[in-house]
Design an enzyme around this catalytic site. Structure first.
Site, PDB file in Angstrom:
ATOM      1  N   ASN A   1      -6.744  -1.482  14.717  1.00 35.15           N
ATOM      2  CA  ASN A   1      -8.167  -1.655  14.400  1.00 35.15           C
ATOM      3  C   ASN A   1      -8.417  -2.897  13.541  1.00 35.15           C
ATOM      4  OD1 ASN A   1      -7.201  -0.919  11.909  1.00 35.15           O
ATOM      5  ND2 ASN A   1      -8.520   0.869  11.636  1.00 35.15           N
TER       6      ASN A   1
ATOM      7  N   GLU B   1      -9.433  -0.939   5.777  1.00 32.35           N
ATOM      8  CA  GLU B   1      -9.955  -0.528   7.072  1.00 32.35           C
ATOM      9  C   GLU B   1     -11.222  -1.338   7.396  1.00 32.35           C
ATOM     10  OE1 GLU B   1      -7.943   1.104   8.752  1.00 32.35           O
ATOM     11  OE2 GLU B   1      -7.612   3.180   8.127  1.00 32.35           O
TER      12      GLU B   1
ATOM     13  N   ASP C   1       0.845  -1.191   0.000  1.00 28.82           N
ATOM     14  CA  ASP C   1       0.000   0.000   0.000  1.00 28.82           C
ATOM     15  C   ASP C   1       0.882   1.242   0.000  1.00 28.82           C
ATOM     16  OD1 ASP C   1       0.976  -0.431   2.543  1.00 28.82           O
ATOM     17  OD2 ASP C   1      -0.975  -0.556   3.509  1.00 28.82           O
TER      18      ASP C   1
END
Ligand code: F6R
Length: 261
Positions: A136, A143, A66
């Site tokens: 997370n 995400e 990424d």
């Protein structure tokens, strides 16, 4: 998943380094997927040592996992810069074999992302994808809420991810709000996956990813669907695992049986 719990981050880096070095030694033309961030830095250092001892990276191909959208390649906080400095330069990975998604602000992002997927396919697919995990539960910059079948695309970074990474920028305002990431579908298409996590701030995400239900709210839980995932954790990152003792007993057994290198 095969879970290895190491006493600390240094042992984790050493063992993960041996794991990746064996993969490259077995197949000098290995195609690697590379996570950036803090966690794999020790692993990349170890690979530098393996290179010093003769491990050849000249035929390896690599794909960045990424990158921040709109950040120039040479920006000190870009993932590309980090990987070039901490890995590519250390192991003689030829620059032409190290690929990144196109994150120039004026690029046609959708076309560039589709092109990145094609380049990965032309290279024969990724043999070993190296991953970290966000607090997370993100992998890459997928995400919570990401499609478990998603491919390379532009994503908005959550406030939690921006907070976790803004220290790498001269001011929080410089932290990009978007990134291009390989999708979870892209990650799951790799032949093998290596997940690394260290530190207590990863313990909840690791437990949810490894032992929780497969859910888009914990993107890393999608790794449960892959048949060949190896996880190296330090003790702090493993602290919330319910089956910790079982994983350790299995690792011991495999070692005893000579099935681990
Ligand atoms: C980095 C990446 C991210 C990180 C994760 C953990 O290329 O894709 O998913 O792996 O945010 O970051 P660190 O290792 O800095 O805690």
């Amino acid at each position: 998943m095969r879970i290895f719990i190491c006493s600390d981050a240094a042992v984790l880096s050493h063992q993960a380094g041996t794991f990746v070095a064996n993969v490259v030694a077995d197949n000098p033309q290995t195609v690697l997927g590379l996570a950036a961030g803090a966690t794999p830095l020790g692993l990349y250092r170890e690979l530098g040592c393996h290179h010093d001892q003769g491990l050849d990276f000249s035929a390896v191909t690599a794909f960045g996992l990424d990158e921040y959208f709109g950040l120039p390649a040479g920006h000190p906080a870009s993932f590309r810069h980090g990987i070039e400095e901490h890995l590519a330069a250390r192991v003689d990975l030829p620059p032409a074999r190290l690929h990144w998604p196109d994150v120039r602000p004026d690029a046609d992002v959708a076309a560039a992302c589709a092109g990145y997927e094609r380049t990965i396919a032309h290279a024969g697919g990724i043999d070993l994808q190296i991953l970290g995990i966000g607090g997370n539960g993100h992998i890459g910059f997928n995400e919570p809420g990401s499609s478990l079948a998603g491919r390379t695309r532009l994503v908005r970074l959550t406030a939690a991810t921006r907070r976790a990474n803004e220290g790498n920028f001269s001011s929080p305002a410089d932290m990009p709000e978007a990134a291009v990431t390989q999708g979870i579908g892209t990650i799951l298409a790799a032949r093998r996956i290596l997940l690394l996590a260290s530190g207590a701030n990863k313990a909840a995400a690791v437990a949810a990813a490894v032992e929780g239900p497969v859910t888009a709210i914990v993107p890393a839980s999608a790794l449960q669907l892959h048949p060949d995932v190896t996880v190296f954790l330090d003790a702090a990152a493993a602290a919330d695992l319910r089956r910790r003792d079982e994983y350790q007993a299995e690792a011991e057994m495999l070692r005893r049986m000579g099935l681990l290198r």
